[in-house]
Design an enzyme around this catalytic site. Structure first.
Site, PDB file in Angstrom:
ATOM      1  CG  ASN A 288       8.072   1.722   2.141  1.00  0.00           C
ATOM      2  OD1 ASN A 288       8.791   1.839   3.123  1.00  0.00           O
ATOM      3  ND2 ASN A 288       6.889   2.289   2.067  1.00  0.00           N
TER       4      ASN A 288
ATOM      5  N   GLY B  50       0.782  -1.225   0.000  1.00  0.00           N
ATOM      6  CA  GLY B  50       0.000   0.000   0.000  1.00  0.00           C
ATOM      7  C   GLY B  50       0.811   1.270   0.000  1.00  0.00           C
ATOM      8  CG  ASP B  51       4.068   3.930   1.799  1.00  0.00           C
ATOM      9  OD1 ASP B  51       4.005   4.777   0.901  1.00  0.00           O
ATOM     10  OD2 ASP B  51       4.648   4.112   2.874  1.00  0.00           O
ATOM     11  N   PRO B  52       3.937   1.906  -2.090  1.00  0.00           N
ATOM     12  CG  PRO B  52       3.012   1.631  -4.227  1.00  0.00           C
ATOM     13  CD  PRO B  52       2.670   1.953  -2.792  1.00  0.00           C
TER      14      PRO B  52
END
Length: 90
Positions: A90, A84-86
């Site tokens: 990350n 959800g946080d590409p």
């Protein structure tokens, strides 16, 4: 949950397994002996900043785009796992 690094370590191991057969994508390993619930330590992966490739040839830029796409889309489409946080941190 974002600060639960034991949980984050579990997710890193999941992505390492899911992407194991995708040589264009590298996922660092978790260093459990140096990690806790409040500290996550991963293997170091050498590389260059993405902006270093801004003027690279089209084949290189296409390879980078393919790696980014596969790192996000394959886990989602094949395993139902979504990051959800590409972003590159990350």
């Amino acid at each position: 949950e974002e600060l639960d690094y034991a949980r984050e370590a579990k997710h890193v191991r999941l992505y390492k397994t899911v992407l194991a057969d995708v040589p264009i994508v590298r996922v660092p390993g978790v260093r459990p002996e140096l990690s806790t619930k409040r500290l996550l330590t991963l293997d170091w992966l050498d590389g260059d900043k993405l902006l270093a490739f801004k003027t690279a040839d089209i084949e290189t830029r296409n390879r980078l785009a393919t790696a980014l796409y596969r790192a996000w889309w394959l886990p989602f489409s094949r395993f139902g796992v979504i990051h959800g946080d590409p972003h590159l941190g990350n």
